[in-house]
Scaffold this active site. Structure first.
Site, PDB file in Angstrom:
ATOM      1  N   SER A 112      33.461  32.525  32.620  1.00  9.03           N
ATOM      2  CA  SER A 112      32.085  33.160  33.262  1.00  9.03           C
ATOM      3  C   SER A 112      30.515  32.980  32.151  1.00  9.03           C
ATOM      4  O   SER A 112      30.174  32.895  31.396  1.00  9.03           O
ATOM      5  CB  SER A 112      32.265  34.440  32.770  1.00  9.03           C
ATOM      6  OG  SER A 112      31.977  35.960  32.899  1.00  9.03           O
ATOM      7  N   TYR A 135      35.595  39.925  25.909  1.00  8.25           N
ATOM      8  CA  TYR A 135      35.884  39.251  26.925  1.00  8.25           C
ATOM      9  C   TYR A 135      35.014  38.082  26.966  1.00  8.25           C
ATOM     10  O   TYR A 135      35.088  36.855  27.693  1.00  8.25           O
ATOM     11  CB  TYR A 135      35.136  40.527  28.480  1.00  8.25           C
ATOM     12  CG  TYR A 135      35.310  39.375  29.513  1.00  8.25           C
ATOM     13  CD1 TYR A 135      36.487  39.234  29.985  1.00  8.25           C
ATOM     14  CD2 TYR A 135      33.956  38.659  29.986  1.00  8.25           C
ATOM     15  CE1 TYR A 135      36.302  38.235  31.397  1.00  8.25           C
ATOM     16  CE2 TYR A 135      33.881  38.265  31.197  1.00  8.25           C
ATOM     17  CZ  TYR A 135      35.762  37.729  31.631  1.00  8.25           C
ATOM     18  OH  TYR A 135      35.263  37.527  32.887  1.00  8.25           O
ATOM     19  N   LYS A 174      40.020  46.598  41.459  1.00  9.46           N
ATOM     20  CA  LYS A 174      39.201  46.486  40.491  1.00  9.46           C
ATOM     21  C   LYS A 174      38.306  48.187  39.623  1.00  9.46           C
ATOM     22  O   LYS A 174      37.413  47.957  38.589  1.00  9.46           O
ATOM     23  CB  LYS A 174      38.154  45.401  40.330  1.00  9.46           C
ATOM     24  CG  LYS A 174      38.414  44.034  40.564  1.00  9.46           C
ATOM     25  CD  LYS A 174      37.792  43.285  40.648  1.00  9.46           C
ATOM     26  CE  LYS A 174      37.401  42.940  39.033  1.00  9.46           C
ATOM     27  NZ  LYS A 174      36.732  41.107  38.441  1.00  9.46           N
TER      28      LYS A 174
HETATM   29  N1  LIG Z   1      34.607  39.366  39.153  1.00 15.60           N
HETATM   30  C1  LIG Z   1      33.448  38.097  38.417  1.00 15.60           C
HETATM   31  O1  LIG Z   1      32.811  38.709  38.650  1.00 15.60           O
HETATM   32  C2  LIG Z   1      34.207  37.617  37.434  1.00 15.60           C
HETATM   33  C3  LIG Z   1      32.634  37.109  36.387  1.00 15.60           C
HETATM   34  C4  LIG Z   1      33.435  36.120  36.015  1.00 15.60           C
HETATM   35  C5  LIG Z   1      34.222  35.098  35.925  1.00 15.60           C
HETATM   36  N2  LIG Z   1      35.993  35.953  36.414  1.00 15.60           N
HETATM   37  C6  LIG Z   1      37.090  35.689  35.796  1.00 15.60           C
HETATM   38  O2  LIG Z   1      37.055  35.612  37.080  1.00 15.60           O
HETATM   39  C7  LIG Z   1      38.937  35.420  37.612  1.00 15.60           C
HETATM   40  C8  LIG Z   1      39.458  36.204  38.407  1.00 15.60           C
HETATM   41  O3  LIG Z   1      38.544  37.441  38.526  1.00 15.60           O
HETATM   42  P1  LIG Z   1      39.099  38.285  39.487  1.00 15.60           P
HETATM   43  O4  LIG Z   1      36.973  39.426  39.557  1.00 15.60           O
HETATM   44  O5  LIG Z   1      39.134  37.965  40.444  1.00 15.60           O
HETATM   45  O6  LIG Z   1      39.557  39.632  38.326  1.00 15.60           O
HETATM   46  P2  LIG Z   1      40.750  40.464  38.510  1.00 15.60           P
HETATM   47  O7  LIG Z   1      40.759  40.997  38.060  1.00 15.60           O
HETATM   48  O8  LIG Z   1      41.207  40.798  40.285  1.00 15.60           O
HETATM   49  O9  LIG Z   1      42.364  39.356  38.948  1.00 15.60           O
HETATM   50  C9  LIG Z   1      42.097  39.172  37.617  1.00 15.60           C
HETATM   51  C10 LIG Z   1      44.010  39.327  38.185  1.00 15.60           C
HETATM   52  O10 LIG Z   1      45.124  38.741  36.748  1.00 15.60           O
HETATM   53  C11 LIG Z   1      45.913  39.199  36.506  1.00 15.60           C
HETATM   54  N3  LIG Z   1      46.576  39.589  35.635  1.00 15.60           N
HETATM   55  C12 LIG Z   1      45.716  39.448  34.380  1.00 15.60           C
HETATM   56  N4  LIG Z   1      46.401  39.700  33.321  1.00 15.60           N
HETATM   57  C13 LIG Z   1      47.870  38.232  33.534  1.00 15.60           C
HETATM   58  C14 LIG Z   1      49.210  38.341  32.946  1.00 15.60           C
HETATM   59  N5  LIG Z   1      49.201  38.998  31.407  1.00 15.60           N
HETATM   60  N6  LIG Z   1      50.256  37.683  33.428  1.00 15.60           N
HETATM   61  C15 LIG Z   1      49.964  37.493  34.610  1.00 15.60           C
HETATM   62  N7  LIG Z   1      48.319  38.297  35.718  1.00 15.60           N
HETATM   63  C16 LIG Z   1      47.552  38.894  34.889  1.00 15.60           C
HETATM   64  C17 LIG Z   1      45.285  40.633  36.893  1.00 15.60           C
HETATM   65  O11 LIG Z   1      46.800  41.439  37.571  1.00 15.60           O
HETATM   66  C18 LIG Z   1      44.608  39.906  38.320  1.00 15.60           C
HETATM   67  O12 LIG Z   1      45.072  40.552  39.231  1.00 15.60           O
HETATM   68  C19 LIG Z   1      39.090  35.479  36.001  1.00 15.60           C
HETATM   69  O13 LIG Z   1      39.521  34.871  34.672  1.00 15.60           O
HETATM   70  C20 LIG Z   1      37.481  36.749  35.553  1.00 15.60           C
HETATM   71  O14 LIG Z   1      37.173  36.725  34.276  1.00 15.60           O
HETATM   72  C21 LIG Z   1      35.310  37.141  37.183  1.00 15.60           C
END
Ligand SMILES: NC(=O)c1ccc[n+]([C@@H]2O[C@H](COP(=O)([O-])OP(=O)(O)OC[C@H]3O[C@@H](n4cnc5c(N)ncnc54)[C@H](O)[C@@H]3O)[C@@H](O)[C@H]2O)c1
Length: 304
Positions: A112, A135, A174
């Site tokens: 991230s 985070y 979200k």
């Molecule tokens: N969306 C953004 O702007 C952004 C930016 C930087 C990094 N990220 C990273 O990208 C990745 C995806 O993020 P996203 O935006 O799709 O968020 P999101 O919350 O929609 O997806 C994360 C998923 O992980 C699942 N999860 C959480 N804990 C879990 C567990 N213990 N076991 C199984 N599943 C679990 C959640 O249910 C969720 O569906 C993450 O690693 C996040 O840190 C996202």
């Protein structure tokens, strides 16, 4: 057919990626999924397994050609250190161990822009990490773990993607952690005034989720072994005021913006990726400008 595992498969980025990969490959999606987010997988052609990445029996899944690890605690306002560490860091190490033990040589994982914290812009992979919350710290720890792991396992290719501010279809679950673009779309499309922190000149490197899927495909093709971390952004700073301008134009709205005080001291006022390294080494280049991405997203939101 190649076999891929996508963790976080019913989440925002995970579902976009899993649906795309499943059109031509054998894909297993793993997630602890939350009610409603299953809708994100309506076009998924693979196999979905509900499970917790911290305690999953990975060897029961067999061997994959590559693992795309997207699952995480993604709400940056969470302060439960133990939950953040066990989910984001320890579960990731488990996945690396599983990959190694099954001779899966490619792990692509979500890092991230939060690793940069409130650093200078543009943010470069050469900068010293300065996360501003637990985070961001967890993502720095993931990258360190990947480096340690690659040093012991030189046959592996571990690619961390430092996503900047991602927006696009399948993020509605979200809620308050969905993108600023989605929050502003909801306000404007329901006839309300857009609300942003004073004075809307904070800027972000907003990247469309379709480009994030593309970055994952580039990471899959990336031939080098070892541990790498790449920025995944557009390289273009876009202020909240500019987002409002594009949304107002796409939605034919014109209510004056409501500006209010920012209560968070760890808030990133500005993010902007330096894309030189990603473009040269990963060969990743965004296909959507911020304006083109927002307009494409609005068209999709309006049809749904
Ligand atoms: N969306 C953004 O702007 C952004 C930016 C930087 C990094 N990220 C990273 O990208 C990745 C995806 O993020 P996203 O935006 O799709 O968020 P999101 O919350 O929609 O997806 C994360 C998923 O992980 C699942 N999860 C959480 N804990 C879990 C567990 N213990 N076991 C199984 N599943 C679990 C959640 O249910 C969720 O569906 C993450 O690693 C996040 O840190 C996202």
């Amino acid at each position: 057919m190649a076999r891929y595992l996508v963790t976080g498969a019913s989440g925002f980025i995970g579902s976009n990626l899993a649906v795309h990969l499943s059109q031509k490959n054998e894909v297993t999606g793993l997630c602890n999924s939350t009610p409603g987010s299953q809708d994100n997988l309506r076009d998924f052609k693979g196999k979905f397994i509900k499970g917790d990445i911290r305690a999953f029996d990975y060897p029961s899944l067999g061997r994959f050609d590559a693992i795309f690890h997207q699952a995480a605690v993604t709400d940056t306002t969470v302060t439960d250190d133990s939950l953040m560490h066990s989910t984001n860091v320890l579960a990731f190490v488990k996945i690396l161990e599983y990959a190694k033990s099954t001779e899966c040589r490619k792990v692509v994982y979500a890092s991230s822009a939060a690793t940069y914290g409130k650093g200078k812009v543009p943010m470069s992979e050469k900068d010293v990490p300065a996360p501003a919350n637990i985070y961001g710290e967890s993502k720095v720890e993931m990258e360190k773990a990947a480096k340690r792991f690659a040093a012991m396992s030189p046959e592996m290719s571990l690619v961390g993607l430092r996503y900047f501010n991602v927006y696009g279809p399948q993020e509605t679950h979200k809620m308050h952690a969905a993108s600023m673009i989605y929050q502003l779309y909801k306000q404007i499309s329901s006839g309300k005034a857009p609300r942003v922190f004073k004075w809307g000149e904070q800027f972000r490197d907003f990247i469309y989720v379709k480009d994030v899927v593309l970055a994952n495909l580039k990471a899959l093709e990336f031939p080098e072994r070892g541990a790498y971390a790449f920025n995944v952004g557009t390289g273009i700073p876009t202020s909240f005021n500019q987002v409002i301008e594009v949304l107002n134009s796409a939605l034919r709205a014109s209510k004056p913006t409501d500006f209010f005080d920012n209560p968070y001291d760890f808030y990133q006022d500005q993010t902007q990726a330096d894309m030189d390294y990603s473009q040269k080494v990963l060969k990743f280049r965004c296909q959507f400008s911020p304006e083109a991405g927002i307009r494409d997203y609005v068209t999709i939101l309006k049809t749904n």
